[in-house]
Scaffold this active site. Sequence first.
Site, mmCIF file in Angstrom:
data_model
loop_
_atom_site.group_PDB
_atom_site.id
_atom_site.type_symbol
_atom_site.label_atom_id
_atom_site.label_comp_id
_atom_site.label_asym_id
_atom_site.label_seq_id
_atom_site.Cartn_x
_atom_site.Cartn_y
_atom_site.Cartn_z
ATOM 1 C CE LYS D 97 6.887 4.927 3.267
ATOM 2 N NZ LYS D 97 6.357 4.107 2.173
ATOM 3 N N GLY D 158 3.418 2.912 -6.893
ATOM 4 C CA GLY D 158 2.756 2.057 -7.747
ATOM 5 C C GLY D 158 2.832 2.491 -9.261
ATOM 6 C CB ALA D 185 7.183 5.874 -3.931
ATOM 7 N N GLY D 186 7.996 4.565 -6.807
ATOM 8 C CA GLY D 186 8.117 4.835 -8.118
ATOM 9 C C GLY D 186 9.384 3.945 -8.760
ATOM 10 C CG ASN D 207 4.772 -3.008 -1.713
ATOM 11 O OD1 ASN D 207 4.608 -4.092 -2.010
ATOM 12 N ND2 ASN D 207 4.444 -2.646 -0.518
ATOM 13 C CB SER D 208 4.221 -1.636 -6.804
ATOM 14 O OG SER D 208 3.389 -0.846 -6.203
#
EC number: 2.8.1.10
Lengths: 258, 258, 258, 258
Positions: D97, D158, D185-186, D207-208
């Site tokens: 990645k 995040g 992301a996001g 992830n977050s």
Amino acid sequence: MGFHIGGVEIGSRFFLGTAGYPSPAVLQEAIAASGTGVVTVGLRRQLAGEGVAGDFYAMVRASGARLLPNTAGCRSAREAVALARMARELFDTHWIKLEVVGDEHTLQPDAFELVEAARTLAAEGFEVFPYCTDDLVACQRLLDAGCRVLMPWGAPIGSGQGLLNPWALATLRERLPDVPLVIDAGIGRPSDAAQALEMGFDAVLLNSAVAQAHDPVRMARAFRQAVEAGRLAWEAGIMARQSMAVPTTPVTGRPFLL
Amino acid sequence: MGFHIGGVEIGSRFFLGTAGYPSPAVLQEAIAASGTGVVTVGLRRQLAGEGVAGDFYAMVRASGARLLPNTAGCRSAREAVALARMARELFDTHWIKLEVVGDEHTLQPDAFELVEAARTLAAEGFEVFPYCTDDLVACQRLLDAGCRVLMPWGAPIGSGQGLLNPWALATLRERLPDVPLVIDAGIGRPSDAAQALEMGFDAVLLNSAVAQAHDPVRMARAFRQAVEAGRLAWEAGIMARQSMAVPTTPVTGRPFLL
Amino acid sequence: MGFHIGGVEIGSRFFLGTAGYPSPAVLQEAIAASGTGVVTVGLRRQLAGEGVAGDFYAMVRASGARLLPNTAGCRSAREAVALARMARELFDTHWIKLEVVGDEHTLQPDAFELVEAARTLAAEGFEVFPYCTDDLVACQRLLDAGCRVLMPWGAPIGSGQGLLNPWALATLRERLPDVPLVIDAGIGRPSDAAQALEMGFDAVLLNSAVAQAHDPVRMARAFRQAVEAGRLAWEAGIMARQSMAVPTTPVTGRPFLL
Amino acid sequence: MGFHIGGVEIGSRFFLGTAGYPSPAVLQEAIAASGTGVVTVGLRRQLAGEGVAGDFYAMVRASGARLLPNTAGCRSAREAVALARMARELFDTHWIKLEVVGDEHTLQPDAFELVEAARTLAAEGFEVFPYCTDDLVACQRLLDAGCRVLMPWGAPIGSGQGLLNPWALATLRERLPDVPLVIDAGIGRPSDAAQALEMGFDAVLLNSAVAQAHDPVRMARAFRQAVEAGRLAWEAGIMARQSMAVPTTPVTGRPFLL
């Protein structure tokens, strides 16, 4: 209420494009009604016309607005640089709106070619106004290449969709507080223009929203007012949004905050 | 550019509230800067003041604007009707902005009490301006009750959130084409006001967005321009939004659509 | 993961409507795939059918889901009350989805007639599930009238627009924390359903989004999963939104928060 | 329900990041609950740990998921290339990645450095998964550089803001129909993930939203269901949105469309 680009004061925060109007007379009236200080003109289009360019140029000059030739239609840095040089000769100005299209369908800017062309043109003394996306990193590269003003899109050219990504635009404004930023492309209605100015952008550039209105002259006036409204609001300090209501008319007590 | 309510021509599409200004002088200047033709004033608040009412009334009269007393702070039809009758005596007008709050926290309109109060007041000859929600069915009931103008909210009073439900507002405008519709409450910035006028609403009423600005007078001017911009745009015929872009600067050919 | 309405535990948070499916077999499969515990059925439609009602009823019974007859097509409280009484006889249930339409075009609920009908029906021992708007004041009146569950719309029936006014819905949820709230109408895609559950709503009711899908059975499964996802997320505690980014992958240090 | 990247079948459309969990045990459980087929791991972080890497690697291996090392924390193509080469050695995989951050604050991708690094790595036989913006032109350059999959952001890492620019994402999906596209992301809540899949994206990486949930394991399950829901809906054919309502329960006639 003006602002500066490269030492030049710009009297109006409303830049107007000149393509697609019903007639030269309507364009002339729309320019007057807009109060614009900067009008863009496509060089390719002028080159293709037979004898139109001279009249057109004279007409714009008569309006008192500054001319900002553009490189609309270019697909590469090389092409755009060549066209910019011709524009400097023909229109006797070192200002250039740099357009390099990276996609035939959305006509969106190609950040890679833009940076390359901007570097060359800035080194040659051009004042480069790049039509770019709202990407912060690409914008920083354009500044590194010598640009002193940026023109991020609100939405694709001619789409009238307004500000598609307010987050990205607000980030640009916050992170580049000293760079003149002009929202270019995508604005469809006066409220879009007001919104851009309320966010702290220095000006807007638009074309289709005026040219394609049923009454372009009246629409030019509408945008002129909206741009002034947005700027005044920014200066006046906008109230904070609140999720839940508070009463504005207290049921007792004095009417003033004294 | 005016419109009519009950045979009376309203010269400005910007109605202004009078609560919460830093001082009487600022309010007076803001009224002048706004160019408003209609100002609202809370009767309860006036009643609570000692001697303020007379001065206040004189000041508003001097501005040339029409006075629209409101029933802010009422919780029931009965209360609102009583207050409206007092307002008619005190302010010598049969105009009344009818407010009946149904929730202490959001201060939102109570459609049930509103309809009842409107029926009574309309029968007594009042010109009732109901502050209502954007519910089409409730709006139709208010019309059945004798209202000739409606003032749906954009968002809760004092929230500055703008138009929370554009679909509901567009439905109202489309289904009630001949009824004067004024967006009342929730407008936070000039672009919100322009948006309302662009959608075909006849006017906006706001208070906090001006009173709570850092510079209320300048903000009043900003809203005046935005309201004019929105109306001009509606008259000029707004371009259609398109999902995908079309070029506005054709690379060859003539610059006009001839 | 269930919830209660009037002492009855509801095993699934996905209520399904039964209109407009390509065939009875597809409906039957969709009910099975949805895992629904409550299906609605229009009484008027059943009355109009010749002999269909019995088979239909049997089929739904076989699925194990509870039947929730509705008063779709009613224009007044009187009509709805009459239909509800018939439904009780025919379907042997005191549950009724109360629909009173106030507008032919949007089919939106008429809050005034709803409250009146709800009062009558609640007094007669019905468990009234009112299909209502997102208006807090109207919702409170329905509770006062005896409702123990509310079914506010997300958007007009059959529009698939999702949650048109998240502010109003969030306000309902926050102000009525102990009332079972089911989003009914307007949901177009699984993400809409997940959003409703993430906001803390107890369940969703939908029909068109499944019936009009190219593959209704597969879509029923999709919604089942989305509803479960939204509920799990609400239980798991959703992260706060942040305007600006923070790194989730720290460049040094230990991978865990220990 | 799988898809392919470079000839490898990916069994799950939910990629999971491994940073910021409360403990290794929670991470392990979350991976299991997510059903993920691909987990990302930051090499820098691993290098900084003392002996953690081996255990961590073993734990991920045990889950059966493929490992996707990332170059989080890199600021230039050169750095990223060096780190990618190390990752290949350490983790025995040619998957990488590719992250090159262009701004310290938003951690947004730097399209210029990304393209350069991708070209080098693709030539060296890596399967490059670039974390990029939603810019169509930059995406096309990454494909030209040898990427066979793209991972455009929905919003900054995040931030949990969801899909900030659905227009740009829809344009990507439409213009690159044959390229595996993973929203990275996001994403903040399951409804965001479902929305991405409903739009036709092949997978999401987050992830977050899991790691920062109060209950990460439950949230991992929530996202798993939402991803499946979104994909099923896309396959089932989503109903069109309509501005105005149509009745879904016809008041007379037969219940089916026969």
